[in-house]
Design a protein around this motif. Sequence first.
Motif, PDB file in Angstrom:
ATOM      1  N   SER A  72       0.825  -1.208   0.000  1.00  0.00           N
ATOM      2  CA  SER A  72       0.000   0.000   0.000  1.00  0.00           C
ATOM      3  C   SER A  72       0.858   1.257   0.000  1.00  0.00           C
ATOM      4  O   SER A  72       0.455   2.303  -0.508  1.00  0.00           O
ATOM      5  CB  SER A  72      -0.937   0.012   1.213  1.00  0.00           C
ATOM      6  OG  SER A  72      -0.205   0.001   2.428  1.00  0.00           O
ATOM      7  N   ARG A  73       2.082   1.167   0.571  1.00  0.00           N
ATOM      8  CA  ARG A  73       3.020   2.301   0.579  1.00  0.00           C
ATOM      9  C   ARG A  73       4.247   2.034  -0.301  1.00  0.00           C
ATOM     10  O   ARG A  73       5.081   2.906  -0.460  1.00  0.00           O
ATOM     11  CB  ARG A  73       3.492   2.591   2.007  1.00  0.00           C
ATOM     12  CG  ARG A  73       2.399   2.963   2.987  1.00  0.00           C
ATOM     13  CD  ARG A  73       2.985   3.594   4.249  1.00  0.00           C
ATOM     14  NE  ARG A  73       3.909   2.716   4.947  1.00  0.00           N
ATOM     15  CZ  ARG A  73       4.923   3.147   5.697  1.00  0.00           C
ATOM     16  NH1 ARG A  73       5.149   4.443   5.814  1.00  0.00           N
ATOM     17  NH2 ARG A  73       5.705   2.293   6.336  1.00  0.00           N
ATOM     18  N   ASN A  74       4.333   0.806  -0.852  1.00  0.00           N
ATOM     19  CA  ASN A  74       5.499   0.360  -1.619  1.00  0.00           C
ATOM     20  C   ASN A  74       6.774   0.569  -0.804  1.00  0.00           C
ATOM     21  O   ASN A  74       7.765   1.141  -1.279  1.00  0.00           O
ATOM     22  CB  ASN A  74       5.600   1.075  -2.963  1.00  0.00           C
ATOM     23  CG  ASN A  74       6.490   0.302  -3.947  1.00  0.00           C
ATOM     24  OD1 ASN A  74       6.677  -0.905  -3.822  1.00  0.00           O
ATOM     25  ND2 ASN A  74       7.040   1.009  -4.922  1.00  0.00           N
ATOM     26  N   VAL A  75       6.739   0.088   0.437  1.00  0.00           N
ATOM     27  CA  VAL A  75       7.847   0.236   1.370  1.00  0.00           C
ATOM     28  C   VAL A  75       8.299  -1.138   1.853  1.00  0.00           C
ATOM     29  O   VAL A  75       7.470  -1.989   2.194  1.00  0.00           O
ATOM     30  CB  VAL A  75       7.442   1.105   2.578  1.00  0.00           C
ATOM     31  CG1 VAL A  75       8.520   1.076   3.663  1.00  0.00           C
ATOM     32  CG2 VAL A  75       7.185   2.544   2.144  1.00  0.00           C
ATOM     33  N   VAL A  76       9.607  -1.362   1.864  1.00  0.00           N
ATOM     34  CA  VAL A  76      10.184  -2.588   2.420  1.00  0.00           C
ATOM     35  C   VAL A  76      11.043  -2.208   3.618  1.00  0.00           C
ATOM     36  O   VAL A  76      11.948  -1.381   3.505  1.00  0.00           O
ATOM     37  CB  VAL A  76      11.055  -3.331   1.387  1.00  0.00           C
ATOM     38  CG1 VAL A  76      11.663  -4.593   2.013  1.00  0.00           C
ATOM     39  CG2 VAL A  76      10.240  -3.704   0.154  1.00  0.00           C
ATOM     40  N   THR A  77      10.742  -2.805   4.766  1.00  0.00           N
ATOM     41  CA  THR A  77      11.566  -2.607   5.949  1.00  0.00           C
ATOM     42  C   THR A  77      12.481  -3.816   6.098  1.00  0.00           C
ATOM     43  O   THR A  77      12.018  -4.953   6.044  1.00  0.00           O
ATOM     44  CB  THR A  77      10.700  -2.450   7.205  1.00  0.00           C
ATOM     45  OG1 THR A  77       9.772  -1.375   7.009  1.00  0.00           O
ATOM     46  CG2 THR A  77      11.550  -2.146   8.429  1.00  0.00           C
ATOM     47  N   VAL A  78      13.777  -3.560   6.261  1.00  0.00           N
ATOM     48  CA  VAL A  78      14.772  -4.626   6.331  1.00  0.00           C
ATOM     49  C   VAL A  78      15.530  -4.520   7.644  1.00  0.00           C
ATOM     50  O   VAL A  78      15.897  -3.420   8.076  1.00  0.00           O
ATOM     51  CB  VAL A  78      15.771  -4.531   5.156  1.00  0.00           C
ATOM     52  CG1 VAL A  78      16.762  -5.699   5.205  1.00  0.00           C
ATOM     53  CG2 VAL A  78      15.044  -4.509   3.825  1.00  0.00           C
ATOM     54  N   GLY A  79      15.762  -5.658   8.279  1.00  0.00           N
ATOM     55  CA  GLY A  79      16.526  -5.645   9.520  1.00  0.00           C
ATOM     56  C   GLY A  79      16.843  -7.043   9.972  1.00  0.00           C
ATOM     57  O   GLY A  79      16.557  -8.028   9.281  1.00  0.00           O
ATOM     58  N   SER A  80      17.444  -7.152  11.137  1.00  0.00           N
ATOM     59  CA  SER A  80      17.738  -8.460  11.706  1.00  0.00           C
ATOM     60  C   SER A  80      16.442  -9.137  12.125  1.00  0.00           C
ATOM     61  O   SER A  80      15.477  -8.484  12.511  1.00  0.00           O
ATOM     62  CB  SER A  80      18.658  -8.323  12.918  1.00  0.00           C
ATOM     63  OG  SER A  80      19.883  -7.736  12.549  1.00  0.00           O
ATOM     64  N   GLU A  81      16.426 -10.449  12.058  1.00  0.00           N
ATOM     65  CA  GLU A  81      15.257 -11.216  12.490  1.00  0.00           C
ATOM     66  C   GLU A  81      14.948 -10.855  13.934  1.00  0.00           C
ATOM     67  O   GLU A  81      15.813 -10.839  14.792  1.00  0.00           O
ATOM     68  CB  GLU A  81      15.548 -12.714  12.366  1.00  0.00           C
ATOM     69  CG  GLU A  81      14.319 -13.599  12.398  1.00  0.00           C
ATOM     70  CD  GLU A  81      13.788 -13.851  13.800  1.00  0.00           C
ATOM     71  OE1 GLU A  81      12.576 -13.991  13.964  1.00  0.00           O
ATOM     72  OE2 GLU A  81      14.621 -13.908  14.724  1.00  0.00           O
ATOM     73  N   GLY A  82      13.697 -10.533  14.208  1.00  0.00           N
ATOM     74  CA  GLY A  82      13.300 -10.138  15.551  1.00  0.00           C
ATOM     75  C   GLY A  82      13.195  -8.639  15.724  1.00  0.00           C
ATOM     76  O   GLY A  82      12.591  -8.163  16.683  1.00  0.00           O
TER      77      GLY A  82
END
Length: 323
Positions: A72-82
């Motif tokens: 809906s925002r064309n946004v990907v959040t990336v980070g460490s698992e958890g």
Amino acid sequence: AKMQETVENTEDAHAVVSVDVNAQGIELSAKAEVWEKAPNKIRAEVVEASDAQFAGAIMVTDGQTAWAYEPSRNVVTVGSEGDIERPLPQETISSLQESIQELLDASEVELVGDERVAGNAAYILKAIPKEGTTTEFFPGDGTATLWVDKDRWIILKATYEAGSFGQATMEVESFDLNTGLADDLFAFEIPDGATVIDVEARTPQPLTLDEARAEAAFGLAVPDYIPGGATLIEVFRVGDSFVLRYDHSTEVSFTVVQGPELASPPPLGQTDAISVRGQDATVITDAVGGNTFLYWTEDDVTISVAGHISLDDALLVAESIER
């Protein structure tokens, strides 16, 4: 014991699961397809959702890196698992096994019958809180009911009912165990043109109020009215947003957050359109928990007043802001 044995003997699982929530002002129905592979690989895709912000959402973790995609925002959040916040449907489904075990530990459980769910014979178990239990699994003094597959000992359906507090249902529409899922299913390719947010790059940076005023590319919004004896205890920057946190009060604790856009998606709840400082605003209220999320945009800056605070006080805080 049988349920735990199934968990220990399951290398991977695939299911289509539906959830339906009507509680505390939250009304949401969704269907998701979920893949899991031991020990910690997960992929969840929202196939259908009554709330457009969740439709098509994807959450993937390969055990080390996690990706959360909001189409809906064309946004990907990336980070460490958890470190990644999961959208509500994925959070509900992915944490289900742990949640149900905690619920059973806090309950008196009674076998009340049997029934077929998704074509499978299942035991019906009713769980009520043990005496003295204060666990969050029983808000509103409700009752949980579980349908457990007789052959493979997994939860096929779960409901929670608590009168005026509301109700929620989770149901497995189909599932497969130990089919040999490939590892590449738990990798994620970022869509073209998507905005990528690195969680580590958004680690809060503590500031003084004067430092925040100097760093902000706009006039920092600082309220003059602070309700209930709360005080400003923390100021920090997250990406391009600035957060003022008010606490040290038994009555209220809230934040004033400001930046070019909302720092995080608004919560679910009773949503109303109102006017603040001559601007169109949105307020989301949680009458049972006493929480409010108020936000609006002013001079290209989006400001929110949110936390354990009444709507009346949130409006007074907003109107008292000086920039």
